[in-house]
Write a protein that holds these residues in place. Structure first.
Motif, PDB file in Angstrom:
ATOM      1  N   LYS A  12      46.973  53.178  50.688  1.00 36.29           N
ATOM      2  CA  LYS A  12      46.310  52.067  51.367  1.00 36.29           C
ATOM      3  C   LYS A  12      45.078  51.567  50.625  1.00 36.29           C
ATOM      4  CE  LYS A  12      47.983  53.405  55.852  1.00 36.29           C
ATOM      5  NZ  LYS A  12      47.681  53.853  57.181  1.00 36.29           N
ATOM      6  N   MET A  13      44.961  51.886  49.346  1.00 35.10           N
ATOM      7  CA  MET A  13      43.797  51.438  48.584  1.00 35.10           C
ATOM      8  C   MET A  13      44.065  50.063  47.977  1.00 35.10           C
ATOM      9  SD  MET A  13      42.491  54.686  46.412  1.00 35.10           S
ATOM     10  CE  MET A  13      41.967  56.201  47.163  1.00 35.10           C
ATOM     11  N   SER A  14      43.006  49.281  47.849  1.00 36.12           N
ATOM     12  CA  SER A  14      43.105  48.011  47.145  1.00 36.12           C
ATOM     13  C   SER A  14      43.250  48.296  45.652  1.00 36.12           C
ATOM     14  CB  SER A  14      41.844  47.183  47.392  1.00 36.12           C
ATOM     15  OG  SER A  14      40.735  47.811  46.753  1.00 36.12           O
ATOM     16  N   LEU A  15      43.550  47.266  44.874  1.00 29.84           N
ATOM     17  CA  LEU A  15      43.645  47.441  43.421  1.00 29.84           C
ATOM     18  C   LEU A  15      42.320  47.946  42.865  1.00 29.84           C
ATOM     19  CD1 LEU A  15      45.154  47.191  40.744  1.00 29.84           C
ATOM     20  CD2 LEU A  15      44.444  44.789  40.663  1.00 29.84           C
ATOM     21  N   GLN A  16      41.208  47.393  43.346  1.00 29.27           N
ATOM     22  CA  GLN A  16      39.889  47.825  42.875  1.00 29.27           C
ATOM     23  C   GLN A  16      39.644  49.299  43.203  1.00 29.27           C
ATOM     24  OE1 GLN A  16      40.424  44.963  44.618  1.00 29.27           O
ATOM     25  NE2 GLN A  16      39.881  43.397  43.157  1.00 29.27           N
ATOM     26  N   GLU A  17      39.987  49.701  44.414  1.00 27.95           N
ATOM     27  CA  GLU A  17      39.806  51.101  44.803  1.00 27.95           C
ATOM     28  C   GLU A  17      40.726  52.015  43.997  1.00 27.95           C
ATOM     29  OE1 GLU A  17      38.558  50.790  49.487  1.00 27.95           O
ATOM     30  OE2 GLU A  17      40.635  50.357  48.928  1.00 27.95           O
ATOM     31  N   THR A  18      41.944  51.549  43.735  1.00 25.06           N
ATOM     32  CA  THR A  18      42.884  52.330  42.938  1.00 25.06           C
ATOM     33  C   THR A  18      42.358  52.524  41.526  1.00 25.06           C
ATOM     34  OG1 THR A  18      44.752  51.542  44.259  1.00 25.06           O
ATOM     35  CG2 THR A  18      45.257  52.454  42.084  1.00 25.06           C
ATOM     36  N   ILE A  19      41.853  51.456  40.918  1.00 29.91           N
ATOM     37  CA  ILE A  19      41.279  51.562  39.570  1.00 29.91           C
ATOM     38  C   ILE A  19      40.082  52.507  39.598  1.00 29.91           C
ATOM     39  CG2 ILE A  19      40.002  50.289  37.782  1.00 29.91           C
ATOM     40  CD1 ILE A  19      41.937  47.935  38.377  1.00 29.91           C
ATOM     41  N   GLY A  43      36.412  39.551  31.192  1.00 29.10           N
ATOM     42  CA  GLY A  43      36.999  38.393  31.847  1.00 29.10           C
ATOM     43  C   GLY A  43      36.433  38.188  33.244  1.00 29.10           C
ATOM     44  N   TYR A  44      36.203  36.920  33.577  1.00 29.88           N
ATOM     45  CA  TYR A  44      35.652  36.573  34.890  1.00 29.88           C
ATOM     46  C   TYR A  44      36.802  36.213  35.840  1.00 29.88           C
ATOM     47  CZ  TYR A  44      32.359  34.580  38.252  1.00 29.88           C
ATOM     48  OH  TYR A  44      31.620  34.309  39.376  1.00 29.88           O
ATOM     49  N   SER A  45      37.790  37.068  35.900  1.00 31.22           N
ATOM     50  CA  SER A  45      38.963  36.844  36.749  1.00 31.22           C
ATOM     51  C   SER A  45      38.677  37.283  38.181  1.00 31.22           C
ATOM     52  CB  SER A  45      40.138  37.654  36.200  1.00 31.22           C
ATOM     53  OG  SER A  45      39.816  39.037  36.265  1.00 31.22           O
ATOM     54  N   ALA A  46      39.564  36.905  39.078  1.00 29.08           N
ATOM     55  CA  ALA A  46      39.428  37.333  40.474  1.00 29.08           C
ATOM     56  C   ALA A  46      39.453  38.861  40.563  1.00 29.08           C
ATOM     57  CB  ALA A  46      40.544  36.727  41.321  1.00 29.08           C
TER      58      ALA A  46
END
Length: 183
Positions: free
Chosen positions: A15-22, A42-45
């Motif tokens: 249930k982790m977001s991509l940011q939390e997973t990273i 990079g200034y990506s989302a």
């Protein structure tokens, strides 16, 4: 019984977001993120979200972008792409930039790099690094979810044990009540 069954066997999705997973993967490989040097490329989302994740946790980081004078991201030290000439000085690098060609090439020093760019931002031939792309992160998540899968036999055994305990408790309670009525 139902609550214990649900919590033990059926509440198992990642249930982790991509940011939390990273963040989780990086911490697994590097330890305390507060003590490592972090570069977001990079200034990506994705990197804006990861930057907010780091800033919220008061973890210092740098953001490398093509137009550094026009960018503000709370908690970030914003710099131009010239910093990429020294990318190997950063312990953790997350690339999520829209560019043609590789931004990172050469040999690292045990760095952890997440290449989330499409097309890829990191030459896959880079040596001396742990390199993960978005597909590998998804595979890792799927592997974690598979590790949490259950078998019907496991659930059946759990239920049999719990029901046996409930029956023994009921019988004990019943025998104590009948003993109390006899005296």
């Amino acid at each position: 019984l139902a609550k214990e069954l649900r919590n033990r066997f059926f509440n198992k999705k990642w249930k982790m977001s991509l940011q939390e997973t990273i963040g989780h993967l990086a911490k697994e490989r590097l330890g305390n993120l507060e003590t490592v040097s972090i570069l977001l490329v990079g200034y990506s989302a994705i990197n804006r979200g990861l930057g907010s994740f780091l800033a919220y946790r008061k973890i210092p980081f740098s953001l490398c972008t093509k137009h550094p004078t026009t960018i503000y991201l709370q908690g970030a030290i914003v710099c131009g792409r010239d910093v990429l000439q020294r990318w190997y000085e950063y312990d953790l690098i997350v690339c999520a930039s829209k560019v043609d060609g590789y931004l990172i090439e050469g040999v690292g020093k045990g760095n952890v790099i997440f290449d989330l760019g499409l097309p890829r931002n990191v030459n896959p031939q880079v040596a001396g690094v742990t390199l993960m792309n978005i597909e590998q992160i998804q595979q890792w998540i799927s592997h974690k979810e598979c590790q949490k899968e259950i078998s019907i036999d496991e659930v059946k055994q759990f239920l049999e044990e719990r029901v046996a305990l409930l029956i023994r408790g009921y019988e004990l309670s019943r025998s104590q009540n009948s003993f109390a009525h006899e005296t």
